[in-house]
Write a protein that holds these residues in place. Sequence first.
Motif, PDB file in Angstrom:
ATOM      1  N   LEU A 169     131.994 -25.830  35.667  1.00 51.34           N
ATOM      2  CA  LEU A 169     131.886 -27.190  35.683  1.00 51.34           C
ATOM      3  C   LEU A 169     130.858 -27.586  36.746  1.00 51.34           C
ATOM      4  O   LEU A 169     129.963 -28.645  36.490  1.00 51.34           O
ATOM      5  CB  LEU A 169     133.344 -27.592  35.872  1.00 51.34           C
ATOM      6  CG  LEU A 169     133.376 -29.456  35.581  1.00 51.34           C
ATOM      7  CD1 LEU A 169     133.074 -29.681  34.255  1.00 51.34           C
ATOM      8  CD2 LEU A 169     134.717 -29.772  36.147  1.00 51.34           C
ATOM      9  N   LEU A 170     131.109 -27.237  37.881  1.00 50.23           N
ATOM     10  CA  LEU A 170     130.190 -27.625  39.097  1.00 50.23           C
ATOM     11  C   LEU A 170     128.605 -27.295  38.693  1.00 50.23           C
ATOM     12  O   LEU A 170     127.646 -28.078  38.916  1.00 50.23           O
ATOM     13  CB  LEU A 170     130.581 -26.994  40.332  1.00 50.23           C
ATOM     14  CG  LEU A 170     129.711 -27.446  41.412  1.00 50.23           C
ATOM     15  CD1 LEU A 170     129.668 -28.836  41.661  1.00 50.23           C
ATOM     16  CD2 LEU A 170     130.213 -26.538  42.740  1.00 50.23           C
ATOM     17  N   SER A 171     128.540 -26.134  38.188  1.00 52.81           N
ATOM     18  CA  SER A 171     126.985 -25.737  37.922  1.00 52.81           C
ATOM     19  C   SER A 171     126.476 -26.401  36.742  1.00 52.81           C
ATOM     20  O   SER A 171     125.332 -26.962  36.923  1.00 52.81           O
ATOM     21  CB  SER A 171     127.022 -24.238  37.411  1.00 52.81           C
ATOM     22  OG  SER A 171     127.692 -24.172  36.126  1.00 52.81           O
ATOM     23  N   SER A 172     127.216 -26.813  35.746  1.00 54.43           N
ATOM     24  CA  SER A 172     126.983 -28.130  34.763  1.00 54.43           C
ATOM     25  C   SER A 172     126.397 -29.463  35.126  1.00 54.43           C
ATOM     26  O   SER A 172     125.263 -29.988  35.018  1.00 54.43           O
ATOM     27  CB  SER A 172     127.850 -28.131  33.633  1.00 54.43           C
ATOM     28  OG  SER A 172     127.319 -29.096  32.632  1.00 54.43           O
ATOM     29  N   SER A 173     127.354 -29.913  36.128  1.00 53.48           N
ATOM     30  CA  SER A 173     126.994 -31.266  36.772  1.00 53.48           C
ATOM     31  C   SER A 173     125.848 -31.042  37.738  1.00 53.48           C
ATOM     32  O   SER A 173     125.245 -32.190  37.944  1.00 53.48           O
ATOM     33  CB  SER A 173     128.252 -31.604  37.661  1.00 53.48           C
ATOM     34  OG  SER A 173     128.570 -30.750  38.585  1.00 53.48           O
ATOM     35  N   LEU A 174     125.615 -29.939  38.450  1.00 52.60           N
ATOM     36  CA  LEU A 174     124.378 -29.877  39.080  1.00 52.60           C
ATOM     37  C   LEU A 174     123.149 -29.679  38.321  1.00 52.60           C
ATOM     38  O   LEU A 174     122.153 -29.648  38.974  1.00 52.60           O
ATOM     39  CB  LEU A 174     124.647 -28.905  40.223  1.00 52.60           C
ATOM     40  CG  LEU A 174     125.704 -29.147  41.241  1.00 52.60           C
ATOM     41  CD1 LEU A 174     125.796 -27.796  42.293  1.00 52.60           C
ATOM     42  CD2 LEU A 174     125.257 -30.226  41.960  1.00 52.60           C
ATOM     43  N   GLY A 175     123.357 -29.375  37.195  1.00 52.35           N
ATOM     44  CA  GLY A 175     122.130 -29.147  36.250  1.00 52.35           C
ATOM     45  C   GLY A 175     121.492 -27.943  36.517  1.00 52.35           C
ATOM     46  O   GLY A 175     120.262 -27.700  36.629  1.00 52.35           O
ATOM     47  N   MET A 176     122.152 -26.749  36.945  1.00 50.17           N
ATOM     48  CA  MET A 176     121.728 -25.456  37.509  1.00 50.17           C
ATOM     49  C   MET A 176     121.285 -24.806  36.210  1.00 50.17           C
ATOM     50  O   MET A 176     121.635 -24.892  35.087  1.00 50.17           O
ATOM     51  CB  MET A 176     122.543 -24.717  37.903  1.00 50.17           C
ATOM     52  CG  MET A 176     123.154 -25.128  39.418  1.00 50.17           C
ATOM     53  SD  MET A 176     124.719 -24.349  39.980  1.00 50.17           S
ATOM     54  CE  MET A 176     123.933 -22.650  40.178  1.00 50.17           C
ATOM     55  N   LYS A 177     119.782 -24.300  36.614  1.00 52.91           N
ATOM     56  CA  LYS A 177     118.897 -23.500  35.468  1.00 52.91           C
ATOM     57  C   LYS A 177     119.484 -22.170  35.200  1.00 52.91           C
ATOM     58  O   LYS A 177     120.371 -21.763  36.156  1.00 52.91           O
ATOM     59  CB  LYS A 177     117.745 -23.211  35.783  1.00 52.91           C
ATOM     60  CG  LYS A 177     116.995 -24.620  36.140  1.00 52.91           C
ATOM     61  CD  LYS A 177     116.650 -25.426  34.718  1.00 52.91           C
ATOM     62  CE  LYS A 177     116.026 -26.505  34.895  1.00 52.91           C
ATOM     63  NZ  LYS A 177     115.881 -27.542  33.561  1.00 52.91           N
ATOM     64  N   PRO A 178     119.470 -21.383  34.216  1.00 58.95           N
ATOM     65  CA  PRO A 178     120.150 -20.123  33.968  1.00 58.95           C
ATOM     66  C   PRO A 178     119.822 -19.083  35.314  1.00 58.95           C
ATOM     67  O   PRO A 178     120.715 -18.122  35.530  1.00 58.95           O
ATOM     68  CB  PRO A 178     119.455 -19.429  32.741  1.00 58.95           C
ATOM     69  CG  PRO A 178     118.918 -20.875  31.993  1.00 58.95           C
ATOM     70  CD  PRO A 178     118.714 -21.699  33.025  1.00 58.95           C
ATOM     71  N   LEU A 179     118.635 -19.143  35.720  1.00 62.05           N
ATOM     72  CA  LEU A 179     118.332 -18.139  36.729  1.00 62.05           C
ATOM     73  C   LEU A 179     119.220 -18.592  38.156  1.00 62.05           C
ATOM     74  O   LEU A 179     119.694 -17.601  38.850  1.00 62.05           O
ATOM     75  CB  LEU A 179     116.801 -18.359  37.198  1.00 62.05           C
ATOM     76  CG  LEU A 179     116.264 -17.206  38.260  1.00 62.05           C
ATOM     77  CD1 LEU A 179     116.900 -15.895  37.854  1.00 62.05           C
ATOM     78  CD2 LEU A 179     115.074 -17.553  38.636  1.00 62.05           C
ATOM     79  N   SER A 180     119.323 -19.788  38.106  1.00 59.11           N
ATOM     80  CA  SER A 180     120.337 -20.252  39.281  1.00 59.11           C
ATOM     81  C   SER A 180     121.781 -19.844  39.068  1.00 59.11           C
ATOM     82  O   SER A 180     122.560 -19.653  40.167  1.00 59.11           O
ATOM     83  CB  SER A 180     120.160 -21.666  39.597  1.00 59.11           C
ATOM     84  OG  SER A 180     118.794 -22.033  40.088  1.00 59.11           O
ATOM     85  N   VAL A 181     122.223 -19.935  37.881  1.00 62.26           N
ATOM     86  CA  VAL A 181     123.577 -19.645  37.470  1.00 62.26           C
ATOM     87  C   VAL A 181     123.650 -18.079  37.675  1.00 62.26           C
ATOM     88  O   VAL A 181     124.779 -17.608  38.175  1.00 62.26           O
ATOM     89  CB  VAL A 181     123.872 -20.052  36.032  1.00 62.26           C
ATOM     90  CG1 VAL A 181     125.013 -19.504  35.644  1.00 62.26           C
ATOM     91  CG2 VAL A 181     123.781 -21.641  35.841  1.00 62.26           C
ATOM     92  N   PHE A 182     122.753 -17.460  37.434  1.00 62.00           N
ATOM     93  CA  PHE A 182     122.996 -15.789  37.574  1.00 62.00           C
ATOM     94  C   PHE A 182     122.897 -15.741  39.082  1.00 62.00           C
ATOM     95  O   PHE A 182     123.564 -14.683  39.492  1.00 62.00           O
ATOM     96  CB  PHE A 182     121.620 -15.258  36.821  1.00 62.00           C
ATOM     97  CG  PHE A 182     121.679 -13.766  37.037  1.00 62.00           C
ATOM     98  CD1 PHE A 182     122.587 -12.751  36.561  1.00 62.00           C
ATOM     99  CD2 PHE A 182     120.643 -13.061  37.995  1.00 62.00           C
ATOM    100  CE1 PHE A 182     122.340 -11.349  36.830  1.00 62.00           C
ATOM    101  CE2 PHE A 182     120.702 -11.972  38.516  1.00 62.00           C
ATOM    102  CZ  PHE A 182     121.428 -10.874  37.794  1.00 62.00           C
ATOM    103  N   ARG A 183     122.052 -16.178  39.725  1.00 61.95           N
ATOM    104  CA  ARG A 183     121.908 -15.780  41.141  1.00 61.95           C
ATOM    105  C   ARG A 183     123.209 -16.250  41.992  1.00 61.95           C
ATOM    106  O   ARG A 183     123.530 -15.567  42.898  1.00 61.95           O
ATOM    107  CB  ARG A 183     120.874 -16.579  41.937  1.00 61.95           C
ATOM    108  CG  ARG A 183     120.495 -16.306  43.139  1.00 61.95           C
ATOM    109  CD  ARG A 183     119.347 -17.207  43.613  1.00 61.95           C
ATOM    110  NE  ARG A 183     119.261 -17.118  45.140  1.00 61.95           N
ATOM    111  CZ  ARG A 183     118.262 -17.737  45.971  1.00 61.95           C
ATOM    112  NH1 ARG A 183     117.397 -18.795  45.185  1.00 61.95           N
ATOM    113  NH2 ARG A 183     118.244 -17.554  47.284  1.00 61.95           N
ATOM    114  N   PHE A 184     123.834 -17.430  41.581  1.00 59.59           N
ATOM    115  CA  PHE A 184     124.806 -17.644  42.585  1.00 59.59           C
ATOM    116  C   PHE A 184     126.229 -17.575  42.076  1.00 59.59           C
ATOM    117  O   PHE A 184     127.377 -17.713  42.769  1.00 59.59           O
ATOM    118  CB  PHE A 184     124.688 -19.412  42.956  1.00 59.59           C
ATOM    119  CG  PHE A 184     123.505 -19.770  43.516  1.00 59.59           C
ATOM    120  CD1 PHE A 184     123.387 -19.442  45.019  1.00 59.59           C
ATOM    121  CD2 PHE A 184     122.358 -20.506  42.839  1.00 59.59           C
ATOM    122  CE1 PHE A 184     122.144 -19.814  45.686  1.00 59.59           C
ATOM    123  CE2 PHE A 184     121.255 -20.551  43.833  1.00 59.59           C
ATOM    124  CZ  PHE A 184     121.130 -20.427  45.122  1.00 59.59           C
TER     125      PHE A 184
END
Length: 539
Positions: A169-184
């Motif tokens: 939910l937080l990654s979506s609200s922050l607008g994280m890109k796929p690479l950032s989702v994978f990294r963090f």
Amino acid sequence: MLTGAERRRGIGYGVGSLVGITLFVGIAVAALFSWDAGTASGRLFTAYTWRILQFTLWQAALSTLLSVTLALPVAMALARRPGFPGRIWIIRLMALPMGLPVLIGALGLIGIWGRQGIINSLMLKIGVEQPVSIYGLSGILLAHVFFNLPLAARLLLAALERQPAEYWLLSSSLGMKPLSVFRFIEWPAARRVMPGIAGLIFMLCATSFTLVLVLGGGPAATTLEVAIYQSLRFDFDPPRAIALAFLQIGITAAILIGISLFPNADDAGAIAGRVTRRFDGRTIGTGIWDTLAILLATLFLILPLSSIVFAGMCANLWSLLTSPAFLRAAWTSFTIAITAGLLTILISLAIISAREAIADMKRPGRTARGFSALLGGMSSLVLLVPPVVLGTGWFLMVRPFGDVARFAPLLVAIINMLMALPFVMRVLSPAVETHRRRTARLSASLGISGISKLWRIDLPILARPLLTALSFAMALSLGDLGAVALFGSSDLTTLPWLVYSRLSSYRTNDADGLALILGVICLMLTMLGTAGQREAKHG
């Protein structure tokens, strides 16, 4: 609360189990030491031994790297696509290779990737002159990935699904890109369990026997366990076999120590089919990538399984089922499997009872706590001294007393018991502990103990986990080739040994039919053991 008599009885059972297993393993190791140990030590540092060790570790490292690397995108795709059609069945399909007899899986891979297989036939049609070789290093790697990629994918999937829903939910609200989702988010979850997964797979590949025996293709592709078998079975060179056996024990000990340094991976999330709502991966490109990863992994698994069925159906199954060779092998296999299964149940219950008796003490001393820890680690002793090494020790031990085949059925049953013990303990220990925790006070208040307690309270509840454990132990014994490899002969033929004999004599049609029959038997045993669990879930 246990009575004093129950506590003493439980500890006595544990002592008996510890002494029995220690004696069986110790006698095998002592036999290795006593058989011209001086000559054997001189064979430990030869060019041949060094080459075998190098290949064992090299193929295990490559197999581990390929299995984990290819499993990661599959696990990520399944985690991102909770609504993928048939997702739960794909996850269940990934459990099938782990319960499939290794020899049957090897035959399925030969049917797809062999010289006359589907893949090579298609490659030749499109003009590729160098077909894929199923034998040698490439075949061993292919087979190890077939068996271990599903295991790694399930464990990685469970790790990803254990991530808190708030992360997505937080990654979506922050607008994280796929690479950032994978990294963090994804990579930290996978990284925590990946060393444990890699260590487990490396252990399985370093101690692989049947796959290397069938697909190795010669001296250039031989592991330590297969070299031990060849040294005794074909060359009868005990000093070389002993040197290789001690080297194998040293390697497995080092791997086990390495595995113990990392956290254990668990596939509970994948088994439960748990679904976490995610908000990433909504782009078309990600959808195409995930679909390809899932479909290719499913195809990679389902093609060899389908090959086993189709090739087996082409054989004269009725003729095979009624042949004297099959009936003798089936009788031998079931006798060994039932013996191994019952021994595994008895030893497991004895270990569990002893550990519960120690846990019931108000203030267990250092000796009692050490004894409990020793009992807990005893179930994994077969990982330290693999079946081929145990078989080598006992082969040398009983050979001076006459025909080895006379002692072989009992020895194979005990070795199979040790192989099944870690799995049976994993099934029985939680069930027995939960049951005792719920019923101990009531049984004590009613004064019920002994046979009456076993018959009226324990068996009605523990019947299902006992049946599950027995069926798994029997299926493992029925499909095993490693323990019987040293003892197999016209006087001792099990179903896997019969399949391997037919394959070695180029009677592949019979081998395919027998493999299908063996696979169906093992599948029926597994279904029998889990039937009660499914009914309980739906009830």
